[in-house]
Design an enzyme around this catalytic site. Structure first.
Site, PDB file in Angstrom:
ATOM      1  CG  ASP A  17      -0.305   0.025   2.521  1.00  0.00           C
ATOM      2  OD1 ASP A  17       0.912  -0.245   2.588  1.00  0.00           O
ATOM      3  OD2 ASP A  17      -0.996   0.318   3.523  1.00  0.00           O
ATOM      4  CB  SER A  18       4.607   1.696   0.119  1.00  0.00           C
ATOM      5  OG  SER A  18       4.916   0.501  -0.568  1.00  0.00           O
ATOM      6  CG  ASP A  29       0.581  -4.043   2.260  1.00  0.00           C
ATOM      7  OD1 ASP A  29       0.364  -4.732   3.273  1.00  0.00           O
ATOM      8  OD2 ASP A  29       1.259  -2.990   2.270  1.00  0.00           O
ATOM      9  CD  GLU A  88       7.979  -0.045   7.853  1.00  0.00           C
ATOM     10  OE1 GLU A  88       7.107  -0.795   7.389  1.00  0.00           O
ATOM     11  OE2 GLU A  88       8.210   1.087   7.388  1.00  0.00           O
ATOM     12  CD  GLU A  94       0.391  -1.284   8.302  1.00  0.00           C
ATOM     13  OE1 GLU A  94      -0.016  -0.534   9.214  1.00  0.00           O
ATOM     14  OE2 GLU A  94       0.935  -0.846   7.257  1.00  0.00           O
ATOM     15  CE  LYS A 124       3.519  -5.844   4.684  1.00  0.00           C
ATOM     16  NZ  LYS A 124       2.552  -4.844   5.021  1.00  0.00           N
TER      17      LYS A 124
END
Ligand SMILES: Nc1nc(=O)c2c([nH]1)NC[C@@H]1CN(c3ccc(C(=O)N[C@@H](CCC(=O)O)C(=O)O)cc3)CN21
Ligand SMILES: CC(C)C(=O)C(=O)O
Ligand SMILES: [Mg+2]
Length: 289
Positions: A69-70, A108, A207, A140, A138
């Site tokens: 999502d970056s 993501d 991270e 978070e 993925k």
């Protein structure tokens, strides 16, 4: 991730134009992540958001590609990842998944697509698997996301977790701040890591955490740890490809080593092109019909 990780050392040696690890597995699977940790072979990952970069990284032998999502920062031009939607990421993920022959592709899950409810999380994961050809998803969060991880894994979808600095919580964390500092920080990080492993994730991204904290997590977990600014004592490394390639125009985190100067190469090419067109040097006879 090379030979011992594959479980099948009989792969024919093939030429890869960018080098890489032709002796590794034909197609990377979750078991190769597990084998790599067991055999002390480092796992390599990069983000990718399009077919051309995905092809290059795949041929170079990069083990997994994260359609992060970056993309919010690096494709869509937002300041954070928060506005990114599932519908934004699906076509990018499809492009990457269709481009690779070897690399493991991870989708993501964007902010708002899994925290709301376990059903929402499963729905999002199923959309990515059904509509893109990705091999895993993925999300978070540690303890706070354990229920979601368990539900998605129970549906047969591999999950990569992500703890430490989690960009989707930037405003709660108060900016790009190192996580897992001090005794309290390490205890929190370990509790999250264990919750993730128990929930069934096949790997976890750490991270922006101190190297010693990442080493503790790596030692205590049986699943591989993938570091992004987490020092060397982890089972693999991941970087945002535009940071890594010197393509990013804004600030780049200190943990990045820049392996190319794409910004310089493309900027200089654009200047030469402009000069050639304005000076009548391009197109030449060989470019004309
Ligand atoms: N792995 C990763 N996570 C991110 O959140 C992220 C990227 N990469 N790359 C693209 C953008 C750019 N981001 C960032 C994140 C941190 C700094 C940074 O300069 N961090 C400092 C420490 C914290 C600070 O003082 O702001 C550093 O020294 O690394 C810069 C850009 C956020 N985005
Ligand atoms: C930096 C990695 C872990 C990520 O989540 C992303 O690129 O979106
Ligand atoms: Mg992300």
């Amino acid at each position: 991730m090379a030979d011992q990780a594959s479980g099948s050392s009989s792969n024919p040696v093939e030429e890869r134009p960018y080098g890489g690890t032709p002796e590794g597995p034909k197609r990377v699977r979750t078991r190769h992540f597990q084998n790599a940790k067991a055999n002390g072979i480092k796992i390599t990952g990069l983000t990718s958001y399009d077919m051309l970069s995905a092809r290059i990284f795949d041929e170079a032998g990069i083990d997994f590609l994260l359609v992060g999502d970056s993309a919010g920062n690096n494709v869509f031009g937002y300041d954070t990842t928060l506005p990114v939607t599932v519908d934004d990421l699906i076509p990018l993920t499809r492009a990457v998944a269709h481009a690779v022959t070897r690399a493991f592709v991870v989708a993501d899950m964007p902010f708002g697509s899994y925290e709301t409810d376990v059903q929402d999380a499963l729905h999002t994961a199923v959309r990515f698997m059904k509509e893109t050809g990705a091999h895993a998803v993925k999300l978070e969060g540690g303890r706070r996301s354990a229920k979601q991880i368990r539900r998605i894994v129970d549906a047969g979808i591999p999950v990569m977790a992500h703890i430490g600095y989690t960009p989707q919580s930037e405003h709660q964390l108060g900016g790009h701040i190192i996580q897992g500092r001090g005794d309290r920080g390490i205890d929190d990080l370990l509790a999250d890591a264990h919750a993730i492993e128990e929930a069934g994730a096949f790997a976890v991204v750490l991270e922006m955490v101190p190297a010693d904290a990442a080493a503790r997590v790596t030692e205590e977990l049986t699943i591989p740890t993938i570091g992004v600014g987490a020092g060397p004592h982890v089972d693999g490394q991941l970087l945002v490809w535009t940071d890594w390639a010197g393509f990013t125009t804004g600030r780049v985190p200190r943990f990045v080593r820049q392996y190319a100067d794409l910004k310089g190469v493309l900027g200089e090419a654009a200047q030469r092109y402009k000069a050639d067109v304005e000076g009548g040097e391009y197109p030449g006879p060989e470019h004309s019909y």
